[in-house]
Design a protein around this motif. Structure first.
Motif, PDB file in Angstrom:
ATOM      1  N   MET A 209       0.860  -1.180   0.000  1.00  0.00           N
ATOM      2  CA  MET A 209       0.000   0.000   0.000  1.00  0.00           C
ATOM      3  C   MET A 209       0.898   1.232   0.000  1.00  0.00           C
ATOM      4  N   PRO A 210       1.265   1.725  -1.186  1.00  0.00           N
ATOM      5  CA  PRO A 210       2.183   2.871  -1.249  1.00  0.00           C
ATOM      6  C   PRO A 210       1.513   4.224  -1.095  1.00  0.00           C
ATOM      7  N   ALA A 211       0.176   4.260  -1.070  1.00  0.00           N
ATOM      8  CA  ALA A 211      -0.496   5.553  -0.945  1.00  0.00           C
ATOM      9  C   ALA A 211      -1.874   5.406  -0.328  1.00  0.00           C
ATOM     10  N   VAL A 212      -2.178   6.313   0.582  1.00  0.00           N
ATOM     11  CA  VAL A 212      -3.539   6.465   1.103  1.00  0.00           C
ATOM     12  C   VAL A 212      -4.288   7.352   0.118  1.00  0.00           C
ATOM     13  N   GLU A 213      -5.562   7.084  -0.063  1.00  0.00           N
ATOM     14  CA  GLU A 213      -6.374   7.942  -0.926  1.00  0.00           C
ATOM     15  C   GLU A 213      -6.974   9.096  -0.141  1.00  0.00           C
ATOM     16  N   ASN A 214      -7.699   8.754   0.913  1.00  0.00           N
ATOM     17  CA  ASN A 214      -8.406   9.817   1.636  1.00  0.00           C
ATOM     18  C   ASN A 214      -8.283   9.634   3.137  1.00  0.00           C
ATOM     19  N   GLN A 350      -2.999  14.995  -4.449  1.00  0.00           N
ATOM     20  CA  GLN A 350      -2.642  16.349  -4.038  1.00  0.00           C
ATOM     21  C   GLN A 350      -3.547  17.386  -4.714  1.00  0.00           C
ATOM     22  N   TYR A 351      -3.941  17.122  -5.953  1.00  0.00           N
ATOM     23  CA  TYR A 351      -4.867  18.035  -6.641  1.00  0.00           C
ATOM     24  C   TYR A 351      -6.223  18.027  -5.936  1.00  0.00           C
ATOM     25  N   ALA A 352      -6.660  16.836  -5.518  1.00  0.00           N
ATOM     26  CA  ALA A 352      -7.947  16.709  -4.824  1.00  0.00           C
ATOM     27  C   ALA A 352      -7.908  17.354  -3.446  1.00  0.00           C
ATOM     28  N   ALA A 353      -6.726  17.482  -2.863  1.00  0.00           N
ATOM     29  CA  ALA A 353      -6.601  18.064  -1.526  1.00  0.00           C
ATOM     30  C   ALA A 353      -6.906  19.557  -1.512  1.00  0.00           C
ATOM     31  N   LYS A 354      -6.870  20.192  -2.672  1.00  0.00           N
ATOM     32  CA  LYS A 354      -7.118  21.636  -2.740  1.00  0.00           C
ATOM     33  C   LYS A 354      -8.618  21.898  -2.836  1.00  0.00           C
ATOM     34  N   ALA A 355      -9.125  22.661  -1.880  1.00  0.00           N
ATOM     35  CA  ALA A 355     -10.566  22.914  -1.807  1.00  0.00           C
ATOM     36  C   ALA A 355     -11.118  23.546  -3.076  1.00  0.00           C
ATOM     37  N   GLU A 356     -10.307  24.388  -3.718  1.00  0.00           N
ATOM     38  CA  GLU A 356     -10.806  25.099  -4.901  1.00  0.00           C
ATOM     39  C   GLU A 356     -11.035  24.165  -6.090  1.00  0.00           C
ATOM     40  N   ASN A 357     -10.529  22.934  -6.015  1.00  0.00           N
ATOM     41  CA  ASN A 357     -10.700  21.984  -7.117  1.00  0.00           C
ATOM     42  C   ASN A 357     -11.882  21.039  -6.925  1.00  0.00           C
ATOM     43  N   ARG A 358     -12.526  21.095  -5.760  1.00  0.00           N
ATOM     44  CA  ARG A 358     -13.495  20.060  -5.410  1.00  0.00           C
ATOM     45  C   ARG A 358     -14.753  20.059  -6.298  1.00  0.00           C
ATOM     46  N   LYS A 359     -15.238  21.234  -6.688  1.00  0.00           N
ATOM     47  CA  LYS A 359     -16.444  21.252  -7.533  1.00  0.00           C
ATOM     48  C   LYS A 359     -16.148  20.699  -8.926  1.00  0.00           C
ATOM     49  N   GLU A 360     -14.998  21.058  -9.459  1.00  0.00           N
ATOM     50  CA  GLU A 360     -14.581  20.519 -10.758  1.00  0.00           C
ATOM     51  C   GLU A 360     -14.482  18.998 -10.693  1.00  0.00           C
ATOM     52  N   ASP A 403      -4.821  12.872   1.509  1.00  0.00           N
ATOM     53  CA  ASP A 403      -3.417  12.912   1.918  1.00  0.00           C
ATOM     54  C   ASP A 403      -2.824  11.541   1.612  1.00  0.00           C
ATOM     55  N   PRO A 404      -1.843  11.463   0.711  1.00  0.00           N
ATOM     56  CA  PRO A 404      -1.372  10.154   0.257  1.00  0.00           C
ATOM     57  C   PRO A 404      -0.442   9.404   1.208  1.00  0.00           C
ATOM     58  N   PHE A 405       0.089  10.062   2.225  1.00  0.00           N
ATOM     59  CA  PHE A 405       1.172   9.431   2.993  1.00  0.00           C
ATOM     60  C   PHE A 405       0.660   8.286   3.867  1.00  0.00           C
ATOM     61  N   PRO A 406       1.218   7.078   3.693  1.00  0.00           N
ATOM     62  CA  PRO A 406       0.784   5.904   4.460  1.00  0.00           C
ATOM     63  C   PRO A 406       1.570   5.753   5.767  1.00  0.00           C
ATOM     64  N   TRP A 407       1.118   6.407   6.806  1.00  0.00           N
ATOM     65  CA  TRP A 407       1.805   6.356   8.091  1.00  0.00           C
ATOM     66  C   TRP A 407       1.885   4.918   8.615  1.00  0.00           C
ATOM     67  N   HIS A 408       3.073   4.512   9.035  1.00  0.00           N
ATOM     68  CA  HIS A 408       3.213   3.188   9.642  1.00  0.00           C
ATOM     69  C   HIS A 408       2.382   3.069  10.913  1.00  0.00           C
ATOM     70  N   SER A 409       2.246   4.168  11.627  1.00  0.00           N
ATOM     71  CA  SER A 409       1.454   4.144  12.867  1.00  0.00           C
ATOM     72  C   SER A 409      -0.011   3.853  12.586  1.00  0.00           C
ATOM     73  N   MET A 410      -0.524   4.287  11.430  1.00  0.00           N
ATOM     74  CA  MET A 410      -1.893   3.937  11.053  1.00  0.00           C
ATOM     75  C   MET A 410      -2.023   2.428  10.859  1.00  0.00           C
ATOM     76  N   GLY A 411      -1.029   1.833  10.214  1.00  0.00           N
ATOM     77  CA  GLY A 411      -1.031   0.385  10.020  1.00  0.00           C
ATOM     78  C   GLY A 411      -1.009  -0.360  11.335  1.00  0.00           C
ATOM     79  N   VAL A 412      -0.208   0.132  12.274  1.00  0.00           N
ATOM     80  CA  VAL A 412      -0.132  -0.513  13.584  1.00  0.00           C
ATOM     81  C   VAL A 412      -1.476  -0.417  14.298  1.00  0.00           C
ATOM     82  N   TRP A 413      -2.133   0.742  14.242  1.00  0.00           N
ATOM     83  CA  TRP A 413      -3.438   0.878  14.895  1.00  0.00           C
ATOM     84  C   TRP A 413      -4.444  -0.107  14.310  1.00  0.00           C
TER      85      TRP A 413
END
Length: 488
Positions: A209-214, A350-360, A403-413
């Motif tokens: 799992m190299p990336a988190v989506e949301n 990262q494009y989706a993370a910007k609020a101004e892009n959400r309606k598009e 936010d794409p970053f897959p924190w190891h601590s999330m996996g542990v939880w």
């Protein structure tokens, strides 16, 4: 090789989004064939040919559709450059191309931008994908936004890939098709790659799992019959839906009711229901509520069947939900393809993370071949301005975030909750498993290459409903709960 979504970026008659407004003969044929049903693998070729002007001034570029991997990558880079110049606004691009002509547009760009050098730099950096035609599965929910939007908005082709995103009924199907190599990669729930790698619920197969989506983006919905039962202590005997056993939805619902004194295995019933079937089951009375991905929480409000009891961000602010995942074999056998695909996903996230892009984005992912939902429903989720079903309009911009970053601590939880509720047993090397599956280093590398800031650490603590989780003490955390199968 057949090609989809690689239209000529210098043509004002080509809709690179393949949207409803596309005027090509293939997309607007009288037999009712629309973008909601693009199954024909030759559609992209037909689309490009149909949209070419009778007298083109673009020479060889329009003469034939790209077929080889090199030609596809070359066309994709041209498209990416043009898209970037016009801010990914295809209407502006087409208007300008029609006004000045494709040849003039190409020459104008070349006069201010060394396109050949840009192409060379991208090729040197990426390496040509070993396989450019890919199948990626997704379940039609807003959590999959980056994976879905990357097709109509050109993020895959930007990195030389021709991707079919394939709508999938649920995660058992997504898992099985991934294991059977029918999908090259897939939208998955963040616990799934851990479970697959450990052999929980399936044959053990190393997955990454190299990336988190949301992050955030879910809610607990109750039927309108239960407007007087806002206290979870009143939910004994309730039937709740979750989309999959190995899901944050299951683990967050269990955590939430247990913190209110209910045993989720004794006091309520938890049923696995595919997300698109949640609203129908709520309407039919088969469920009293559910903890589900959107847009099906908001859809229940839209149809006046249910209300939002709580957002999951109010249970755990910033919790992970869905992810991009693939087999370890895919990453090792096709390293350039894996790298290009990860770049596409991280860039789109990262494009989706910007609020101004959400309606598009809401408009891009609404059609029937993607989410098949009214645009206003999706906008309420992505913008965070929404009706809660209780008579109020809320404004919560981070109702869902990306936010794409897959924190190891999330996996542990997640692993602690799998242990707590009996999905895994015995001794668990929490950090080893999390670090093998959640490849944070790959994501951080790509983020830096794309100019985004990446975390320098991979572990952090979390506070969930007032209780602190320390990733250095996972077993003690499991045993700190009064309710749970794996609690000793």
């Amino acid at each position: 090789m057949s090609v989809k979504s690689l239209g000529n970026p210098f043509s004002g008659d080509t809709d690179l989004r393949h949207s409803k407004s596309c005027g090509c003969d293939v997309c607007s044929s009288k037999d009712g064939h629309t973008h909601a049903s693009h199954k024909d693998h030759d559609h992209g070729i037909k689309h490009d040919l149909a949209s070419m002007p009778a007298h083109s001034d673009m020479g060889d570029m329009d003469a034939k559709t790209p077929e080889t991997s090199e030609e596809i990558l070359d066309r994709a880079i041209d498209s990416a450059i043009v898209r970037s110049v016009f801010g990914h606004n295809d209407i502006s691009r087409r208007s300008f191309a029609k006004m000045v002509g494709g040849g003039t547009m190409m020459a104008a760009l070349a006069s201010v931008l060394p396109i050949d050098k840009v192409k060379a730099a991208i090729l040197d950096d990426l390496g040509t994908p070993e396989k450019s035609k890919l199948n990626i599965g997704f379940v039609p929910i807003t959590c999959a936004t980056p994976i879905i939007m990357a097709q109509p908005m050109g993020f895959y082709e930007k990195y030389g890939l021709d991707v079919d995103v394939i709508k999938t009924a649920g995660w058992a199907v997504a898992r099985d098709k991934s294991l059977n190599n029918e999908y090259d990669a897939s939208h998955m729930l963040t616990p799934m790659p851990l479970a697959i790698s450990m052999g929980a619920g399936s044959t053990a197969t190393p997955f990454l799992m190299p990336a988190v989506e949301n992050i955030n983006g879910q809610a607990i919905v109750l039927h309108n019959d239960h407007l007087d039962k806002r206290d979870p202590k009143q939910w004994k005997g309730f039937k709740f839906g979750v989309p999959f056993e190995y899901s944050m939805h299951n683990f967050l619902l269990r955590y939430y009711v247990a913190e209110h004194g209910l045993d989720p295995d004794k006091d309520i019933q938890i049923r696995v229901v595919p997300p698109p079937e949640m609203v129908a089951n709520l309407r039919a009375g088969n469920l009293d509520g559910y903890l589900s991905p959107d847009p099906f929480n908001q859809r229940a409000v839209w149809e006046k069947i249910g209300f939002l009891h709580t957002l999951t961000k109010d249970i755990w602010e910033g919790h992970p939900c869905c992810a991009f995942a693939c087999s370890k074999a895919f990453s090792e056998e096709l390293p350039n393809t894996y790298g290009a695909l990860l770049k596409s996903i991280v860039d789109a996230t990262q494009y989706a993370a910007k609020a101004e892009n959400r309606k598009e984005i809401s408009a891009a992912i609404a059609p029937a071949n993607y989410l098949n939902q009214p645009v206003p429903v999706i906008e309420q989720v992505l913008t965070g301005r929404y009706a809660d079903g209780l008579g109020e309009v809320k404004n919560v911009p981070d109702r869902i975030d990306f936010d794409p970053f897959p924190w190891h601590s999330m996996g542990v939880w997640i692993l602690t909750q799998m242990k707590r509720w009996g999905y895994i047993e015995g001794d668990v090397d929490y950090k080893k498993i999390a670090e093998e599956v959640y490849v944070a280093s790959d994501c951080a590398k790509i983020m830096k290459e794309l100019g985004y800031e990446a975390p320098t650490e991979t572990y952090k603590s979390y506070t969930i409903m007032g209780k602190t989780f320390d990733p250095d003490q996972p077993e003690a955390y499991v045993n700190s709960f009064a309710i749970g199968k794996g609690v000793s």
